[in-house]
Design an enzyme around this catalytic site. Sequence first.
Site, PDB file in Angstrom:
ATOM      1  N   GLU A   1      43.970  41.263  42.014  1.00 56.21           N
ATOM      2  CA  GLU A   1      44.791  40.211  41.439  1.00 56.21           C
ATOM      3  C   GLU A   1      46.224  40.731  41.362  1.00 56.21           C
ATOM      4  O   GLU A   1      46.472  41.791  40.792  1.00 56.21           O
ATOM      5  CB  GLU A   1      44.309  39.832  40.035  1.00 56.21           C
ATOM      6  CG  GLU A   1      42.968  39.138  40.006  1.00 56.21           C
ATOM      7  CD  GLU A   1      42.514  38.836  38.586  1.00 56.21           C
ATOM      8  OE1 GLU A   1      43.295  39.088  37.642  1.00 56.21           O
ATOM      9  OE2 GLU A   1      41.384  38.372  38.415  1.00 56.21           O
TER      10      GLU A   1
ATOM     11  N   ASP B   1      49.240  36.250  28.098  1.00 59.77           N
ATOM     12  CA  ASP B   1      49.228  37.692  28.303  1.00 59.77           C
ATOM     13  C   ASP B   1      49.621  38.446  27.040  1.00 59.77           C
ATOM     14  O   ASP B   1      50.463  38.006  26.266  1.00 59.77           O
ATOM     15  CB  ASP B   1      50.188  38.066  29.437  1.00 59.77           C
ATOM     16  CG  ASP B   1      49.722  37.512  30.772  1.00 59.77           C
ATOM     17  OD1 ASP B   1      48.532  37.646  31.060  1.00 59.77           O
ATOM     18  OD2 ASP B   1      50.548  36.932  31.500  1.00 59.77           O
TER      19      ASP B   1
END
Length: 282
Positions: free
Chosen positions: A61, A72
Amino acid sequence: MAESRVAVSYSDSGRIAARFAALKQEGRGGLVTYVSAGDPDYDTSLEILKGLPAAGADLIELGMPFTDPMADGPAIQAAGLRALEGGQTLKKTLAMARAVREVDADVPLILMGYYNPIYSYGVDAFLTDAKEAGIDGLIIVDLPPEEDEELCIPALQAGINFIRLATPTTDDKRLPTVLNNTSGFVYYVSILGITGTKTVQEDAVREAVARIKRHTDLPVAVGFGVKTPDSARAISKVADAAVVGSAIVEQVKAALDEGVERSAIPARVLEFVSSLAQGVRS
């Protein structure tokens, strides 16, 4: 009552499908590694990226840095900020993917991030360039199924897998909607909250993966909270793959904090990835 099965757009001819088929034949779960493109700088990041397959990453990724990464945690937020301050752009991220394809034709490459940079780039232009760069899949965390016409459907039409997130709060009523048009694999977010802040619980993951698999034949990869070789090993036993992101990104930050030369950072990061790979293979 039997749970309904959802028809998914899943091609068995792409790199992602081929890799999961190979993992199944080997009888093991896979390791999915996340790195933030351009962290701590373009050249260092590219060296890390190129070294991931040899270090044992089964799928990669590649994070698209964005100014407002709402899902995040601190580690990936900081990585994205370092990358943006270093001049990383979506065009440069696609250039990194092309560079990887020059040395590795087989490893699945997945772009992960938010829709805004893609929207600014232009969906059609982005999909054309992403396909040409060798991108196999997209994980766009802020586009729900209700917005499939925006990017998901065009991506599938372009031959790029659109990988959806399922979470502990995705109940059986919502799950078929989430799985509709999902392809490549299902990314199960094993904890509530942002990345890199909690530790994954194996028993809860086992139950969640079994529930998802009652709805789909797609592989299930589990991320958020997988930080060590031991946790990667445990998750890869109950899921099709373990995803490690924050713990890898933290290796970059630790090296910078310690004053390690930039040229030595890739070796440090890749050594850690090798330990994770040994975990899922043991």
